[in-house]
Design a protein around this motif. Structure first.
Motif, mmCIF file in Angstrom:
data_model
loop_
_atom_site.group_PDB
_atom_site.id
_atom_site.type_symbol
_atom_site.label_atom_id
_atom_site.label_comp_id
_atom_site.label_asym_id
_atom_site.label_seq_id
_atom_site.Cartn_x
_atom_site.Cartn_y
_atom_site.Cartn_z
ATOM 1 N N THR A 1 4.447 40.001 -65.277
ATOM 2 C CA THR A 1 4.896 40.720 -63.958
ATOM 3 C C THR A 1 6.410 40.542 -63.553
ATOM 4 O O THR A 1 6.845 41.439 -63.207
ATOM 5 C CB THR A 1 3.866 40.326 -63.027
ATOM 6 O OG1 THR A 1 2.379 40.469 -63.330
ATOM 7 C CG2 THR A 1 3.932 40.934 -61.749
ATOM 8 N N ARG B 1 -0.627 39.880 -56.186
ATOM 9 C CA ARG B 1 -2.324 39.666 -56.472
ATOM 10 C C ARG B 1 -2.274 38.485 -57.203
ATOM 11 O O ARG B 1 -3.271 37.473 -56.769
ATOM 12 C CB ARG B 1 -2.705 40.829 -56.909
ATOM 13 C CG ARG B 1 -2.764 42.100 -56.149
ATOM 14 C CD ARG B 1 -3.417 43.268 -56.639
ATOM 15 N NE ARG B 1 -4.881 42.966 -57.281
ATOM 16 C CZ ARG B 1 -5.239 43.170 -58.483
ATOM 17 N NH1 ARG B 1 -4.619 43.761 -59.408
ATOM 18 N NH2 ARG B 1 -6.629 42.980 -58.790
ATOM 19 N N TYR B 2 -1.272 38.293 -58.052
ATOM 20 C CA TYR B 2 -1.105 37.019 -58.799
ATOM 21 C C TYR B 2 -1.098 35.622 -58.157
ATOM 22 O O TYR B 2 -1.626 34.730 -58.481
ATOM 23 C CB TYR B 2 -0.081 36.985 -59.979
ATOM 24 C CG TYR B 2 0.120 35.853 -60.774
ATOM 25 C CD1 TYR B 2 -0.603 35.790 -61.987
ATOM 26 C CD2 TYR B 2 1.166 35.068 -60.379
ATOM 27 C CE1 TYR B 2 -0.285 34.441 -62.906
ATOM 28 C CE2 TYR B 2 1.461 33.817 -61.193
ATOM 29 C CZ TYR B 2 0.680 33.629 -62.327
ATOM 30 O OH TYR B 2 0.694 32.454 -63.071
ATOM 31 N N TRP C 1 -4.107 34.826 -56.060
ATOM 32 C CA TRP C 1 -5.121 34.524 -56.786
ATOM 33 C C TRP C 1 -5.019 32.942 -57.299
ATOM 34 O O TRP C 1 -5.967 32.106 -57.400
ATOM 35 C CB TRP C 1 -5.367 35.390 -57.991
ATOM 36 C CG TRP C 1 -6.739 34.754 -58.784
ATOM 37 C CD1 TRP C 1 -6.535 34.208 -59.981
ATOM 38 C CD2 TRP C 1 -8.006 35.002 -58.504
ATOM 39 N NE1 TRP C 1 -7.838 34.134 -60.463
ATOM 40 C CE2 TRP C 1 -8.965 34.772 -59.506
ATOM 41 C CE3 TRP C 1 -8.585 35.692 -57.406
ATOM 42 C CZ2 TRP C 1 -10.205 34.637 -59.468
ATOM 43 C CZ3 TRP C 1 -9.924 35.820 -57.610
ATOM 44 C CH2 TRP C 1 -11.103 35.058 -58.538
ATOM 45 N N HIS C 2 -3.882 32.637 -57.956
ATOM 46 C CA HIS C 2 -3.559 31.508 -58.769
ATOM 47 C C HIS C 2 -2.839 30.569 -57.953
ATOM 48 O O HIS C 2 -3.158 29.233 -57.878
ATOM 49 C CB HIS C 2 -2.648 31.800 -59.777
ATOM 50 C CG HIS C 2 -3.344 32.560 -60.900
ATOM 51 N ND1 HIS C 2 -4.347 31.899 -61.732
ATOM 52 C CD2 HIS C 2 -3.118 33.766 -61.340
ATOM 53 C CE1 HIS C 2 -4.824 32.840 -62.576
ATOM 54 N NE2 HIS C 2 -3.908 33.883 -62.441
ATOM 55 N N PRO D 1 -7.687 40.126 -60.692
ATOM 56 C CA PRO D 1 -6.226 39.428 -60.408
ATOM 57 C C PRO D 1 -6.150 38.474 -61.545
ATOM 58 O O PRO D 1 -5.185 37.756 -61.832
ATOM 59 C CB PRO D 1 -6.360 38.830 -59.316
ATOM 60 C CG PRO D 1 -7.364 39.046 -58.495
ATOM 61 C CD PRO D 1 -8.261 39.947 -58.999
ATOM 62 N N GLU D 2 -7.195 37.693 -61.904
ATOM 63 C CA GLU D 2 -7.146 36.634 -63.091
ATOM 64 C C GLU D 2 -6.827 37.181 -64.361
ATOM 65 O O GLU D 2 -6.109 36.524 -65.182
ATOM 66 C CB GLU D 2 -8.612 36.072 -63.063
ATOM 67 C CG GLU D 2 -9.533 36.876 -63.735
ATOM 68 C CD GLU D 2 -10.949 36.056 -63.653
ATOM 69 O OE1 GLU D 2 -11.014 34.650 -63.591
ATOM 70 O OE2 GLU D 2 -11.845 36.787 -63.696
ATOM 71 N N ILE E 1 -3.980 39.080 -64.333
ATOM 72 C CA ILE E 1 -2.499 39.331 -64.232
ATOM 73 C C ILE E 1 -1.735 38.106 -64.933
ATOM 74 O O ILE E 1 -2.177 37.060 -64.923
ATOM 75 C CB ILE E 1 -2.134 39.479 -62.896
ATOM 76 C CG1 ILE E 1 -2.984 40.747 -62.289
ATOM 77 C CG2 ILE E 1 -0.587 39.671 -62.692
ATOM 78 C CD1 ILE E 1 -2.921 40.740 -60.819
ATOM 79 N N SER E 2 -0.588 38.570 -65.701
ATOM 80 C CA SER E 2 0.221 37.655 -66.331
ATOM 81 C C SER E 2 1.577 37.567 -65.250
ATOM 82 O O SER E 2 2.164 38.591 -65.201
ATOM 83 C CB SER E 2 0.831 38.086 -67.679
ATOM 84 O OG SER E 2 1.877 37.335 -68.113
ATOM 85 N N GLY E 3 1.678 36.398 -64.856
ATOM 86 C CA GLY E 3 2.823 36.119 -63.860
ATOM 87 C C GLY E 3 4.223 36.216 -64.734
ATOM 88 O O GLY E 3 4.980 36.868 -64.196
ATOM 89 N N GLN F 1 1.360 43.451 -58.122
ATOM 90 C CA GLN F 1 0.507 42.816 -59.070
ATOM 91 C C GLN F 1 1.157 41.387 -58.790
ATOM 92 O O GLN F 1 0.297 40.293 -58.997
ATOM 93 C CB GLN F 1 0.915 43.219 -60.305
ATOM 94 C CG GLN F 1 0.336 44.655 -60.684
ATOM 95 C CD GLN F 1 -1.235 44.370 -60.840
ATOM 96 O OE1 GLN F 1 -2.058 44.472 -59.932
ATOM 97 N NE2 GLN F 1 -1.688 44.627 -61.975
#
Length: 135
Positions: free
Chosen positions: A55, A96-97, A100-101, A47-48, A50-52, A93
């Motif tokens: 997405t 998940r982002y 994670w963040h 998940p690191e 992934i671009s928020g 996604q």
């Protein structure tokens, strides 16, 4: 030559099934299915990565075209299905982002990594102690 192409086009358009498979109503969504396939495959990655922003953009894009697929005449259910799958994948996604963040996933993974490192070092120390005792 133009008459030949006109005759071939008339023959294709006379059969509704063949006409559908030769139209942009079919090939547009089929070519667009690469996006949801990639999103589903990316669900297995870290998940690191992934671009928020991307997405969010893809969520808005898919929602817009889901609406468009039902607004055109005739309605394009294949395009709707493509963007429906993509919307679900992008929402996954996005979750998940955020997990994670923003919701502590990174810290939990770091803590688990630290615990695993301590366990490995404890096992290594135990092995060295057994070797020392056995000598």
């Amino acid at each position: 030559m133009a008459a030949f192409f006109k005759a071939v086009n008339a023959k294709i358009r006379s059969n509704p099934t063949v006409s559908y498979f030769c139209s942009t109503h079919f090939w547009g969504p089929v070519s667009n299915f690469g996006i949801p396939v990639a999103a589903v495959m990316d669900a297995q990655k870290s998940p690191e990565l992934i671009s928020g922003h991307m997405t969010l953009a893809l969520c808005i894009y898919s929602a817009t075209f889901m609406r468009y697929a039902l607004a055109v005449t005739p309605q394009n259910y294949l395009l709707f299905a493509c963007h429906f799958i993509n919307e679900g994948s992008q929402l996954t996604q996005g979750y998940r982002y955020l997990a994670w963040h923003h919701w502590g996933g990174k810290e939990k993974a770091g803590a688990l990594g630290a615990v695993d490192a301590v366990k490995k070092s404890a096992v290594a120390v135990g092995d060295k102690a057994k070797e020392a005792v056995s000598k």
